[in-house]
Design a protein around this motif. Structure first.
Motif, PDB file in Angstrom:
ATOM      1  N   GLU A  31       5.449  39.082 -18.292  1.00 19.48           N
ATOM      2  CA  GLU A  31       4.096  38.637 -19.212  1.00 19.48           C
ATOM      3  C   GLU A  31       3.196  38.766 -18.387  1.00 19.48           C
ATOM      4  O   GLU A  31       2.013  39.508 -18.647  1.00 19.48           O
ATOM      5  CB  GLU A  31       4.217  37.446 -20.083  1.00 19.48           C
ATOM      6  CG  GLU A  31       3.104  37.068 -20.810  1.00 19.48           C
ATOM      7  CD  GLU A  31       3.167  36.064 -21.742  1.00 19.48           C
ATOM      8  OE1 GLU A  31       2.088  35.164 -21.843  1.00 19.48           O
ATOM      9  OE2 GLU A  31       4.137  35.427 -22.119  1.00 19.48           O
ATOM     10  N   ALA A  32       3.240  38.020 -17.063  1.00 17.99           N
ATOM     11  CA  ALA A  32       2.127  38.074 -16.061  1.00 17.99           C
ATOM     12  C   ALA A  32       1.673  39.402 -15.374  1.00 17.99           C
ATOM     13  O   ALA A  32       0.824  39.682 -15.317  1.00 17.99           O
ATOM     14  CB  ALA A  32       2.594  37.135 -15.067  1.00 17.99           C
ATOM     15  N   LEU A  33       3.017  40.225 -15.272  1.00 16.30           N
ATOM     16  CA  LEU A  33       2.938  41.533 -14.521  1.00 16.30           C
ATOM     17  C   LEU A  33       2.229  42.412 -15.520  1.00 16.30           C
ATOM     18  O   LEU A  33       1.416  43.141 -15.227  1.00 16.30           O
ATOM     19  CB  LEU A  33       4.298  41.846 -14.250  1.00 16.30           C
ATOM     20  CG  LEU A  33       4.503  43.283 -13.332  1.00 16.30           C
ATOM     21  CD1 LEU A  33       3.580  43.259 -12.128  1.00 16.30           C
ATOM     22  CD2 LEU A  33       5.826  43.742 -13.204  1.00 16.30           C
ATOM     23  N   ALA A  34       2.666  42.380 -16.910  1.00 18.14           N
ATOM     24  CA  ALA A  34       2.066  43.305 -17.989  1.00 18.14           C
ATOM     25  C   ALA A  34       0.633  42.789 -18.115  1.00 18.14           C
ATOM     26  O   ALA A  34      -0.105  43.847 -18.224  1.00 18.14           O
ATOM     27  CB  ALA A  34       2.879  43.112 -19.171  1.00 18.14           C
ATOM     28  N   ARG A  35       0.096  41.562 -18.059  1.00 18.88           N
ATOM     29  CA  ARG A  35      -1.208  41.475 -18.171  1.00 18.88           C
ATOM     30  C   ARG A  35      -2.092  41.638 -17.186  1.00 18.88           C
ATOM     31  O   ARG A  35      -3.366  42.430 -17.309  1.00 18.88           O
ATOM     32  CB  ARG A  35      -1.311  39.715 -18.311  1.00 18.88           C
ATOM     33  CG  ARG A  35      -2.741  39.367 -18.476  1.00 18.88           C
ATOM     34  CD  ARG A  35      -2.723  37.706 -18.960  1.00 18.88           C
ATOM     35  NE  ARG A  35      -4.041  37.443 -18.968  1.00 18.88           N
ATOM     36  CZ  ARG A  35      -4.391  36.024 -19.090  1.00 18.88           C
ATOM     37  NH1 ARG A  35      -3.331  35.350 -19.347  1.00 18.88           N
ATOM     38  NH2 ARG A  35      -5.823  35.802 -19.209  1.00 18.88           N
ATOM     39  N   PHE A  36      -1.587  41.580 -15.808  1.00 22.58           N
ATOM     40  CA  PHE A  36      -2.191  41.907 -14.702  1.00 22.58           C
ATOM     41  C   PHE A  36      -2.291  43.631 -14.751  1.00 22.58           C
ATOM     42  O   PHE A  36      -3.564  44.110 -14.399  1.00 22.58           O
ATOM     43  CB  PHE A  36      -1.257  41.659 -13.396  1.00 22.58           C
ATOM     44  CG  PHE A  36      -2.024  41.814 -12.042  1.00 22.58           C
ATOM     45  CD1 PHE A  36      -2.716  41.060 -11.710  1.00 22.58           C
ATOM     46  CD2 PHE A  36      -1.540  42.959 -11.240  1.00 22.58           C
ATOM     47  CE1 PHE A  36      -3.611  40.952 -10.117  1.00 22.58           C
ATOM     48  CE2 PHE A  36      -2.265  43.107 -10.169  1.00 22.58           C
ATOM     49  CZ  PHE A  36      -3.398  42.087  -9.516  1.00 22.58           C
ATOM     50  N   GLN A  37      -1.551  44.405 -15.003  1.00 24.58           N
ATOM     51  CA  GLN A  37      -1.380  45.876 -15.114  1.00 24.58           C
ATOM     52  C   GLN A  37      -2.424  46.271 -16.424  1.00 24.58           C
ATOM     53  O   GLN A  37      -3.242  47.054 -16.255  1.00 24.58           O
ATOM     54  CB  GLN A  37       0.129  46.190 -15.609  1.00 24.58           C
ATOM     55  CG  GLN A  37       0.191  47.959 -15.769  1.00 24.58           C
ATOM     56  CD  GLN A  37       0.689  48.542 -14.417  1.00 24.58           C
ATOM     57  OE1 GLN A  37       1.319  47.906 -13.746  1.00 24.58           O
ATOM     58  NE2 GLN A  37       0.541  49.895 -14.432  1.00 24.58           N
ATOM     59  N   ARG A  38      -2.418  45.582 -17.496  1.00 20.77           N
ATOM     60  CA  ARG A  38      -3.456  45.834 -18.444  1.00 20.77           C
ATOM     61  C   ARG A  38      -4.550  45.553 -18.425  1.00 20.77           C
ATOM     62  O   ARG A  38      -5.473  46.395 -18.434  1.00 20.77           O
ATOM     63  CB  ARG A  38      -2.883  45.081 -19.852  1.00 20.77           C
ATOM     64  CG  ARG A  38      -3.787  45.543 -20.930  1.00 20.77           C
ATOM     65  CD  ARG A  38      -2.908  44.675 -22.253  1.00 20.77           C
ATOM     66  NE  ARG A  38      -2.771  43.309 -22.282  1.00 20.77           N
ATOM     67  CZ  ARG A  38      -1.554  42.584 -22.141  1.00 20.77           C
ATOM     68  NH1 ARG A  38      -0.577  43.354 -21.773  1.00 20.77           N
ATOM     69  NH2 ARG A  38      -1.679  41.177 -21.992  1.00 20.77           N
ATOM     70  N   GLU A  39      -5.067  44.699 -17.280  1.00 18.40           N
ATOM     71  CA  GLU A  39      -6.367  44.230 -16.922  1.00 18.40           C
ATOM     72  C   GLU A  39      -6.847  45.350 -16.091  1.00 18.40           C
ATOM     73  O   GLU A  39      -8.147  45.908 -16.204  1.00 18.40           O
ATOM     74  CB  GLU A  39      -6.262  42.921 -16.108  1.00 18.40           C
ATOM     75  CG  GLU A  39      -7.824  42.728 -15.311  1.00 18.40           C
ATOM     76  CD  GLU A  39      -7.661  41.641 -14.443  1.00 18.40           C
ATOM     77  OE1 GLU A  39      -8.078  41.711 -13.165  1.00 18.40           O
ATOM     78  OE2 GLU A  39      -7.051  40.634 -14.661  1.00 18.40           O
ATOM     79  N   GLY A  40      -6.017  45.961 -15.129  1.00 20.08           N
ATOM     80  CA  GLY A  40      -6.637  47.106 -14.515  1.00 20.08           C
ATOM     81  C   GLY A  40      -6.626  48.327 -15.187  1.00 20.08           C
ATOM     82  O   GLY A  40      -7.849  49.037 -14.871  1.00 20.08           O
ATOM     83  N   GLU A  41      -6.073  48.633 -16.227  1.00 20.01           N
ATOM     84  CA  GLU A  41      -6.189  49.784 -17.127  1.00 20.01           C
ATOM     85  C   GLU A  41      -7.478  49.584 -17.715  1.00 20.01           C
ATOM     86  O   GLU A  41      -8.179  50.730 -18.086  1.00 20.01           O
ATOM     87  CB  GLU A  41      -5.025  49.869 -18.035  1.00 20.01           C
ATOM     88  CG  GLU A  41      -3.686  50.258 -17.082  1.00 20.01           C
ATOM     89  CD  GLU A  41      -2.323  50.139 -17.956  1.00 20.01           C
ATOM     90  OE1 GLU A  41      -2.169  49.601 -18.963  1.00 20.01           O
ATOM     91  OE2 GLU A  41      -1.295  50.540 -17.468  1.00 20.01           O
TER      92      GLU A  41
END
Length: 83
Positions: free
Chosen positions: A53-63
């Protein structure tokens, strides 16, 4: 928490100095290799890298930020997982 030392190389960037730290990660001033472009590098805290969940959120923020263009918002050059 693991931090990157000045002079270290991470994901094609040479670390110049730490800029700050937050809930999700550390931010560094770095030089993009081999061209030497000055960049800000945000790296997820290692203990969060195993939390999907944290990894997906971090990635989504960048996108999401990569889609924005404004003089007061940094330009996102790359988003991804390194090693």
């Amino acid at each position: 928490m693991t931090t990157l030392a000045p002079g270290a190389t991470f994901a094609g960037n040479q670390i110049v100095r730490p800029i700050g730290s937050g809930t999700f990660g550390h931010v560094y001033e770095a030089r993009r290799l081999p061209v030497g472009r000055r960049v800000a590098l945000k790296v997820l805290h290692p203990h969060l890298a195993t939390h999907q969940e944290a990894l997906a959120r971090f990635q989504r923020e960048g996108e999401i930020v990569a889609q924005l263009e404004h003089p007061h918002i940094v330009t996102v050059l790359d988003v991804g997982v390194f090693e």
